[in-house]
Design a protein around this motif. Structure first.
Motif, PDB file in Angstrom:
ATOM      1  N   ALA A 129      -0.887  13.059   0.065  1.00 34.75           N
ATOM      2  CA  ALA A 129      -1.854  12.433  -0.833  1.00 34.75           C
ATOM      3  C   ALA A 129      -1.253  11.190  -1.483  1.00 34.75           C
ATOM      4  N   GLY A 130       0.032  11.261  -1.805  1.00 35.20           N
ATOM      5  CA  GLY A 130       0.710  10.102  -2.366  1.00 35.20           C
ATOM      6  C   GLY A 130       0.751   8.938  -1.397  1.00 35.20           C
ATOM      7  N   LEU A 131       1.055   9.223  -0.145  1.00 33.99           N
ATOM      8  CA  LEU A 131       1.061   8.156   0.866  1.00 33.99           C
ATOM      9  C   LEU A 131      -0.332   7.548   1.015  1.00 33.99           C
ATOM     10  N   ALA A 132      -1.335   8.398   1.083  1.00 30.46           N
ATOM     11  CA  ALA A 132      -2.707   7.931   1.245  1.00 30.46           C
ATOM     12  C   ALA A 132      -3.134   7.052   0.063  1.00 30.46           C
ATOM     13  N   ALA A 133      -2.704   7.421  -1.148  1.00 31.07           N
ATOM     14  CA  ALA A 133      -3.085   6.663  -2.343  1.00 31.07           C
ATOM     15  C   ALA A 133      -2.567   5.231  -2.295  1.00 31.07           C
ATOM     16  N   ALA A 134      -1.470   5.017  -1.588  1.00 30.94           N
ATOM     17  CA  ALA A 134      -0.886   3.679  -1.478  1.00 30.94           C
ATOM     18  C   ALA A 134      -1.223   3.011  -0.150  1.00 30.94           C
ATOM     19  N   GLY A 135      -2.032   3.678   0.663  1.00 32.26           N
ATOM     20  CA  GLY A 135      -2.388   3.115   1.976  1.00 32.26           C
ATOM     21  C   GLY A 135      -1.217   3.072   2.933  1.00 32.26           C
ATOM     22  N   LEU A 136      -0.311   4.055   2.792  1.00 33.93           N
ATOM     23  CA  LEU A 136       0.867   4.112   3.650  1.00 33.93           C
ATOM     24  C   LEU A 136       0.739   5.262   4.655  1.00 33.93           C
ATOM     25  N   GLU A 137       1.615   5.242   5.628  1.00 40.76           N
ATOM     26  CA  GLU A 137       1.600   6.269   6.686  1.00 40.76           C
ATOM     27  C   GLU A 137       2.651   7.314   6.380  1.00 40.76           C
TER      28      GLU A 137
END
Length: 141
Positions: free
Chosen positions: A133-141
């Motif tokens: 979820a943290g990665l998704a929040a920053a638009g990261l993979e």
């Protein structure tokens, strides 16, 4: 002969957005976590601790991020890497800062490893869910 290389790293804004995204997921799950984000060299970039999160989980989260950044491998995947090789498992478990518990994820952007995120405080599945979820929040993979 080349004398320099260009390396990309996670921007502080993305690191902080990732940490916030992980905490928001933890709130939704009703758990309390520590979350650490580091760059590709393992240098800390962001850290959040929810009130009431386990104190020992602070360094576990940091080490999960460090491990994921260093190897480019989810910490949950170490079980597959070592398989039934007990000598390898025992040897790796003696390495300082190497964590083989779920909750650490490599951070990539455009196919390049730029860091790691580590979450600790819930179950391995919950920690990993918060990290994603943290990665998704920053638009990261």
């Amino acid at each position: 002969m080349r004398k320099t290389v260009t390396q990309h790293g996670i921007h502080w804004e993305a690191a902080h957005a990732s940490a916030r995204g992980a905490v928001k997921q933890a709130e939704a799950l009703g758990i309390r976590i520590n979350v650490a984000v580091c760059d590709a060299a393992g240098t800390p970039m962001a850290f959040l601790r929810m009130p009431g999160a386990p104190l020992h989980s602070i360094t576990i989260a940091e080490d999960k991020a460090y491990t994921a950044a260093g190897f480019g491998l989810s910490t949950a995947d170490w079980d597959q890497v070592v398989g039934g090789n007990q000598a390898l498992r025992d040897g790796l478990s003696q390495r300082p800062r190497l964590v083989m518990l779920g909750g650490g994820l490599p951070v990539t952007a455009e196919g390049e490893r730029i860091g790691g995120i580590g979450v600790s405080g819930g179950s391995e599945e919950e920690d990993e869910r918060c990290g994603r979820a943290g990665l998704a929040a920053a638009g990261l993979e």
